[in-house]
Design a protein around this motif. Structure first.
Motif, PDB file in Angstrom:
ATOM      1  N   PHE A  34      -4.378   1.027   2.184  1.00 47.94           N
ATOM      2  CA  PHE A  34      -5.824   1.264   2.166  1.00 47.94           C
ATOM      3  C   PHE A  34      -6.435   1.185   3.562  1.00 47.94           C
ATOM      4  O   PHE A  34      -7.230   2.016   3.948  1.00 47.94           O
ATOM      5  CB  PHE A  34      -6.525   0.212   1.286  1.00 47.94           C
ATOM      6  CG  PHE A  34      -6.466   0.502  -0.191  1.00 47.94           C
ATOM      7  CD1 PHE A  34      -6.037   1.724  -0.674  1.00 47.94           C
ATOM      8  CD2 PHE A  34      -6.854  -0.471  -1.114  1.00 47.94           C
ATOM      9  CE1 PHE A  34      -5.987   1.989  -2.032  1.00 47.94           C
ATOM     10  CE2 PHE A  34      -6.810  -0.216  -2.474  1.00 47.94           C
ATOM     11  CZ  PHE A  34      -6.376   1.001  -2.939  1.00 47.94           C
ATOM     12  N   ARG A  35      -6.055   0.118   4.319  1.00 45.35           N
ATOM     13  CA  ARG A  35      -6.857  -0.221   5.504  1.00 45.35           C
ATOM     14  C   ARG A  35      -6.235   0.135   6.848  1.00 45.35           C
ATOM     15  O   ARG A  35      -6.872  -0.091   7.880  1.00 45.35           O
ATOM     16  CB  ARG A  35      -7.238  -1.712   5.451  1.00 45.35           C
ATOM     17  CG  ARG A  35      -8.196  -1.997   4.302  1.00 45.35           C
ATOM     18  CD  ARG A  35      -8.528  -3.453   4.127  1.00 45.35           C
ATOM     19  NE  ARG A  35      -9.421  -3.637   2.984  1.00 45.35           N
ATOM     20  CZ  ARG A  35      -9.025  -3.670   1.723  1.00 45.35           C
ATOM     21  NH1 ARG A  35      -7.739  -3.535   1.415  1.00 45.35           N
ATOM     22  NH2 ARG A  35      -9.896  -3.825   0.738  1.00 45.35           N
ATOM     23  N   ASP A 105       2.895  -0.004  -7.616  1.00 42.92           N
ATOM     24  CA  ASP A 105       3.800   1.148  -7.616  1.00 42.92           C
ATOM     25  C   ASP A 105       5.142   0.941  -8.305  1.00 42.92           C
ATOM     26  O   ASP A 105       5.932   1.888  -8.426  1.00 42.92           O
ATOM     27  CB  ASP A 105       4.021   1.627  -6.173  1.00 42.92           C
ATOM     28  CG  ASP A 105       4.534   0.504  -5.250  1.00 42.92           C
ATOM     29  OD1 ASP A 105       5.249  -0.386  -5.736  1.00 42.92           O
ATOM     30  OD2 ASP A 105       4.214   0.532  -4.045  1.00 42.92           O
ATOM     31  N   HIS A 120      -2.270  -6.886  -9.576  1.00 39.42           N
ATOM     32  CA  HIS A 120      -3.208  -5.784  -9.828  1.00 39.42           C
ATOM     33  C   HIS A 120      -2.671  -4.755 -10.813  1.00 39.42           C
ATOM     34  O   HIS A 120      -3.151  -3.625 -10.858  1.00 39.42           O
ATOM     35  CB  HIS A 120      -3.603  -5.127  -8.498  1.00 39.42           C
ATOM     36  CG  HIS A 120      -4.380  -6.050  -7.597  1.00 39.42           C
ATOM     37  ND1 HIS A 120      -4.443  -5.909  -6.236  1.00 39.42           N
ATOM     38  CD2 HIS A 120      -5.136  -7.138  -7.891  1.00 39.42           C
ATOM     39  CE1 HIS A 120      -5.204  -6.870  -5.717  1.00 39.42           C
ATOM     40  NE2 HIS A 120      -5.630  -7.634  -6.711  1.00 39.42           N
ATOM     41  N   THR A 190       0.204  -7.030   4.017  1.00 37.94           N
ATOM     42  CA  THR A 190      -1.115  -7.157   3.383  1.00 37.94           C
ATOM     43  C   THR A 190      -2.145  -7.605   4.405  1.00 37.94           C
ATOM     44  O   THR A 190      -1.868  -8.456   5.248  1.00 37.94           O
ATOM     45  CB  THR A 190      -1.094  -8.143   2.189  1.00 37.94           C
ATOM     46  OG1 THR A 190      -2.446  -8.372   1.750  1.00 37.94           O
ATOM     47  CG2 THR A 190      -0.443  -9.482   2.530  1.00 37.94           C
ATOM     48  N   SER A 191      -3.349  -7.024   4.299  1.00 39.15           N
ATOM     49  CA  SER A 191      -4.443  -7.407   5.188  1.00 39.15           C
ATOM     50  C   SER A 191      -5.067  -8.732   4.741  1.00 39.15           C
ATOM     51  O   SER A 191      -5.910  -9.275   5.437  1.00 39.15           O
ATOM     52  CB  SER A 191      -5.505  -6.309   5.198  1.00 39.15           C
ATOM     53  OG  SER A 191      -6.032  -6.135   3.898  1.00 39.15           O
TER      54      SER A 191
HETATM   55  P1  CNA Z   1      -4.353  -3.082   2.860  1.00 38.88           P
HETATM   56  O1  CNA Z   1      -5.655  -3.780   2.923  1.00 38.88           O
HETATM   57  O2  CNA Z   1      -4.337  -1.604   2.998  1.00 38.88           O
HETATM   58  O3  CNA Z   1      -3.440  -3.733   4.011  1.00 38.88           O
HETATM   59  C1  CNA Z   1      -2.145  -3.264   4.288  1.00 38.88           C
HETATM   60  C2  CNA Z   1      -1.607  -4.064   5.459  1.00 38.88           C
HETATM   61  O4  CNA Z   1      -0.251  -3.698   5.651  1.00 38.88           O
HETATM   62  C3  CNA Z   1      -2.343  -3.812   6.780  1.00 38.88           C
HETATM   63  O5  CNA Z   1      -2.737  -5.054   7.333  1.00 38.88           O
HETATM   64  C4  CNA Z   1      -1.306  -3.102   7.651  1.00 38.88           C
HETATM   65  O6  CNA Z   1      -1.393  -3.506   9.008  1.00 38.88           O
HETATM   66  C5  CNA Z   1      -0.010  -3.568   7.038  1.00 38.88           C
HETATM   67  N1  CNA Z   1       1.079  -2.599   7.172  1.00 38.88           N
HETATM   68  C6  CNA Z   1       1.050  -1.250   7.009  1.00 38.88           C
HETATM   69  N2  CNA Z   1       2.267  -0.717   7.176  1.00 38.88           N
HETATM   70  C7  CNA Z   1       3.101  -1.766   7.441  1.00 38.88           C
HETATM   71  C8  CNA Z   1       4.493  -1.867   7.704  1.00 38.88           C
HETATM   72  N3  CNA Z   1       5.287  -0.787   7.722  1.00 38.88           N
HETATM   73  N4  CNA Z   1       5.010  -3.096   7.943  1.00 38.88           N
HETATM   74  C9  CNA Z   1       4.223  -4.207   7.946  1.00 38.88           C
HETATM   75  N5  CNA Z   1       2.893  -4.168   7.704  1.00 38.88           N
HETATM   76  C10 CNA Z   1       2.343  -2.960   7.459  1.00 38.88           C
HETATM   77  O7  CNA Z   1      -3.556  -3.426   1.523  1.00 38.88           O
HETATM   78  P2  CNA Z   1      -3.498  -4.808   0.718  1.00 38.88           P
HETATM   79  O8  CNA Z   1      -2.283  -4.736  -0.102  1.00 38.88           O
HETATM   80  O9  CNA Z   1      -3.694  -5.962   1.596  1.00 38.88           O
HETATM   81  O10 CNA Z   1      -4.776  -4.692  -0.220  1.00 38.88           O
HETATM   82  C11 CNA Z   1      -4.656  -4.893  -1.541  1.00 38.88           C
HETATM   83  C12 CNA Z   1      -4.885  -3.630  -2.387  1.00 38.88           C
HETATM   84  C13 CNA Z   1      -4.174  -2.398  -1.887  1.00 38.88           C
HETATM   85  C14 CNA Z   1      -4.327  -3.856  -3.738  1.00 38.88           C
HETATM   86  O11 CNA Z   1      -5.347  -3.873  -4.662  1.00 38.88           O
HETATM   87  C15 CNA Z   1      -3.336  -2.724  -4.018  1.00 38.88           C
HETATM   88  O12 CNA Z   1      -3.376  -2.325  -5.357  1.00 38.88           O
HETATM   89  C16 CNA Z   1      -3.778  -1.641  -3.128  1.00 38.88           C
HETATM   90  N6  CNA Z   1      -2.788  -0.583  -2.810  1.00 38.88           N
HETATM   91  C17 CNA Z   1      -1.539  -0.597  -3.331  1.00 38.88           C
HETATM   92  C18 CNA Z   1      -0.640   0.404  -3.016  1.00 38.88           C
HETATM   93  C19 CNA Z   1       0.743   0.376  -3.622  1.00 38.88           C
HETATM   94  O13 CNA Z   1       0.911  -0.083  -4.749  1.00 38.88           O
HETATM   95  N7  CNA Z   1       1.764   0.817  -2.887  1.00 38.88           N
HETATM   96  C20 CNA Z   1      -1.009   1.430  -2.138  1.00 38.88           C
HETATM   97  C21 CNA Z   1      -2.326   1.420  -1.620  1.00 38.88           C
HETATM   98  C22 CNA Z   1      -3.198   0.402  -1.962  1.00 38.88           C
END
Ligand code: CNA
Length: 241
Positions: A34-35, A105, A120, A190-191
């Motif tokens: 997402f972020r 996922d 979630h 995760t952020s």
């Molecule tokens: P977020 O807020 O998008 O944070 C993702 C974090 O991961 C960021 O801080 C990035 O810097 C870090 N990141 C990205 N790529 C990498 C990598 N290759 N290695 C290490 N770190 C990395 O997502 P969160 O999960 O913190 O937020 C929670 C939400 C996102 C939940 O409600 C999920 O359902 C939701 N989400 C899930 C998916 C999925 O299931 N794959 C995809 C998109 C969003």
């Protein structure tokens, strides 16, 4: 900055590891988070992504919800990466007691992890909002527009926690139980900005260690024993037990 070798040492010294993860875990599998700068929150849509992933949007704009959901939240061809696979291996070896994930996922299960606590929900499960009949992901992929129940015609909803919806109580209890009984918590991808999920890491006992593997800084970095700012798949591919 911490290294994979230091994380490896921590894992070898621990007796019960829990992993707490988020969308970054699946970015190397081709699923956007997402972020990050390439994440869904930084793309232009007619409505903000957060709005389209809310309960009220699902109820009042169901067709548009499904347009967004099918095109941006479903990745049926994605495969587990080195992080998912190593976590499954750690569980099999008796090192890791649980994966607590914010992801929806299903990739941890696809990698072979058994005790996966999905805060979630999951895109793999769907149900009729009228009669409760369950439907697999394939039903959502094969239908067009708003998917309806074959038996009663009710609207089908993914078993995913949308904004404005509460987390499941048993799932919260299981997550808190696992985190409060481990001696090493690895937070990754995760952020730590989605609540209440992010607050569950506060249940880590004072005597336990905290390691963070994330490309960007998190609010928990200052209290961590180890912070690794590298891709989670490359870090986990170096772990040997
Ligand atoms: P977020 O807020 O998008 O944070 C993702 C974090 O991961 C960021 O801080 C990035 O810097 C870090 N990141 C990205 N790529 C990498 C990598 N290759 N290695 C290490 N770190 C990395 O997502 P969160 O999960 O913190 O937020 C929670 C939400 C996102 C939940 O409600 C999920 O359902 C939701 N989400 C899930 C998916 C999925 O299931 N794959 C995809 C998109 C969003």
């Amino acid at each position: 900055m911490g290294t994979a070798a230091e994380l490896n040492e921590m894992i070898l010294s621990a007796s019960s590891v829990v992993f707490f993860g988020g969308a970054g875990v699946s970015v190397p599998s081709g699923i956007p988070d997402f972020r990050s700068s390439t994440g869904l929150y930084n793309r232009q849509f007619r409505y903000p992504a957060e709005t389209m992933l809310s309960h009220s949007f699902f109820v009042h704009h169901t067709e548009e919800f499904y347009d967004f959901y099918r095109s941006c939240m479903l990745y049926p061809d994605a495969r587990p990466n080195a992080a998912h696979l190593k976590l499954a291996e750690l569980e099999k070896a008796g090192k890791l007691s649980a994966v607590v994930t914010q992801n929806i996922d299903g990739l941890h299960q696809a990698a072979g992890s058994r005790n996966v606590i999905e805060l979630h929900g999951s895109v793999m499960r769907n149900y009729c909002t009228d009669c409760g009949k369950p439907y697999p992901l394939s039903y959502i992929l094969e239908t067009e527009g708003v998917p309806k129940c074959e038996d009663c015609g009710g609207v089908i909803k993914p078993d995913v926690v949308l904004y404005e919806e509460p987390l499941d109580g048993d799932t919260i209890s299981n997550a808190i139980y696992e985190i409060s009984h481990c001696d090493l918590l690895i937070v990754g991808g995760t952020s730590l900005s989605v609540y209440p999920a992010a607050s569950f890491i506060n249940y880590l006992p004072r005597s336990a260690k905290l390691a963070i593997v994330n490309l960007s800084a998190t609010g928990a970095d200052s209290s961590a024993d180890l912070v690794i700012k590298q891709g989670i798949d490359s870090v986990f591919s170096e772990i040997q037990i």
